[in-house]
Design a protein around this motif. Structure first.
Motif, PDB file in Angstrom:
ATOM      1  N   GLU A   8      -5.833  -7.396  -3.579  1.00  0.00           N
ATOM      2  CA  GLU A   8      -4.547  -7.232  -3.949  1.00  0.00           C
ATOM      3  C   GLU A   8      -4.023  -7.931  -5.321  1.00  0.00           C
ATOM      4  OE1 GLU A   8      -2.110  -5.157  -2.924  1.00  0.00           O
ATOM      5  OE2 GLU A   8      -3.538  -4.365  -1.580  1.00  0.00           O
ATOM      6  N   CYS A  61      -3.290  -6.169  -8.296  1.00  0.00           N
ATOM      7  CA  CYS A  61      -2.546  -5.043  -8.105  1.00  0.00           C
ATOM      8  C   CYS A  61      -0.914  -5.391  -8.584  1.00  0.00           C
ATOM      9  CB  CYS A  61      -2.561  -4.319  -6.689  1.00  0.00           C
ATOM     10  SG  CYS A  61      -4.006  -3.332  -6.433  1.00  0.00           S
ATOM     11  N   TYR A  62      -0.977  -6.557  -8.896  1.00  0.00           N
ATOM     12  CA  TYR A  62       0.361  -7.099  -9.368  1.00  0.00           C
ATOM     13  C   TYR A  62       0.239  -7.443 -10.868  1.00  0.00           C
ATOM     14  CZ  TYR A  62       1.051  -7.953  -4.583  1.00  0.00           C
ATOM     15  OH  TYR A  62       1.046  -7.976  -3.250  1.00  0.00           O
ATOM     16  N   HIS A  70       7.814  -3.043  -2.917  1.00  0.00           N
ATOM     17  CA  HIS A  70       7.305  -4.385  -3.113  1.00  0.00           C
ATOM     18  C   HIS A  70       8.501  -5.419  -3.679  1.00  0.00           C
ATOM     19  CE1 HIS A  70       3.627  -2.035  -2.523  1.00  0.00           C
ATOM     20  NE2 HIS A  70       3.288  -2.984  -1.826  1.00  0.00           N
ATOM     21  N   HIS A 129       4.595  -4.390  -8.377  1.00  0.00           N
ATOM     22  CA  HIS A 129       3.285  -4.190  -7.790  1.00  0.00           C
ATOM     23  C   HIS A 129       2.658  -2.757  -8.610  1.00  0.00           C
ATOM     24  CE1 HIS A 129       0.812  -2.207  -4.842  1.00  0.00           C
ATOM     25  NE2 HIS A 129       0.359  -3.234  -4.266  1.00  0.00           N
TER      26      HIS A 129
END
Length: 289
Positions: A155, A158-159, A232, A285
């Protein structure tokens, strides 16, 4: 049993640390030869006074945490029989983690059975802040260190984070941003647009004239790269520029709805030493960085 750590360069305050159970490592900055460790002696830090000093012409410097200081943070937990998971800002931005590695090598001679896990957020400030909160929730819900590290491997990239600076003299002194002309900051009204890349480095990817155009550029990246943005947490960070943060928040809510999970925070003083006052940016996100 394991203990979670994070650091102040992740924009985590003592209040946020206490909410999730983090031990907080203070990242230092220096002004006029005096070194400060935010939140070591107090749960509060006067952000306005700090950024006003920068507006007056003060140019702070930052430095690494020493080997001995890292040992002082970690040794008590190893002595208790606890393993450690450290969620930290980007390794690519500092030599501080070389000192940490040296400290851990020394500690493991005394505590060979103890384990140390780390999550490199490949970011700083609001990217790292959000990842620390996500991991904090996992910790509170009983996730193992291995589960958290596996989640982070999937993850972290993915930011995304995009922001602009108001005055490049701070970045020019620190040398922490690649990709911009040394003369860019001298052009009246020019705001460089900066992002965190997949290696965890800050790069300039363009420029806009004026704050309004800069904010519109940030929102365009959110539109282009965003992935289920409204599902998010969205974080807005600013260097004592609440008007910029409020404008950006209003525009985000207009697009994604008033009920989005949105937080506004002030950038920590160590990162602010490089960014300077009157800047702002957003985290979301994304499909990728």
């Amino acid at each position: 049993m394991y203990t979670i750590f994070t650091d102040t360069d992740c924009d985590v305050t003592p209040a946020v640390a206490a909410e999730y159970g983090y031990k907080l490592i203070s990242m230092p900055f220096s002004i006029d030869g005096k070194t400060y460790f935010p939140y070591e002696d107090s749960d509060d830090f006067d952000m306005r006074a700090f950024y006003d000093k920068l507006r007056s012409g003060v140019l702070p410097t930052t430095s690494a945490v020493s080997v001995e200081k890292y040992k002082a943070y970690f040794r008590p937990e190893f002595e208790k029989g606890n393993d450690i998971l450290y969620v930290h800002f980007s390794r690519a931005m500092t030599c501080s983690f070389d000192a940490m590695d040296e400290a851990l090598n020394e500690l493991k001679k005394d505590f060979p059975e103890r384990k140390f896990y780390e999550v490199d957020t490949k970011g700083i400030t609001i990217i790292s802040y959000n990842i620390a909160k996500e991991i904090g929730d996992m910790y509170k819900n009983g996730a193992t260190p291995e589960e958290i590290v596996a989640w982070a491997d999937r993850e972290v990239l993915c930011y995304s984070q995009y922001f602009f600076a108001d005055d490049l003299k701070f970045f020019k002194r620190s040398g922490r941003v690649g990709g911009f002309s040394a003369t860019m900051g001298t052009l009246l009204g020019i705001r460089p647009i900066i992002y965190m890349n997949a290696e965890g480095k800050m790069l300039s990817i363009g420029k806009e004239r004026g704050r309004t155009k800069a904010i519109e550029r940030l929102l365009a990246y959110m539109d282009e790269l965003g992935d289920k943005v409204a599902e998010h947490r969205i974080v807005i960070g600013h260097t004592d520029a609440s008007d910029i943060a409020a404008d950006l928040a209003e525009r985000i809510k207009a697009k994604y709805g008033d009920n989005v999970n949105l937080e506004i925070i002030t950038t920590n003083p160590t990162a602010g030493s490089h960014c300077g006052p009157n800047g702002g940016g957003g985290f979301f996100h994304s499909k990728h960085r």
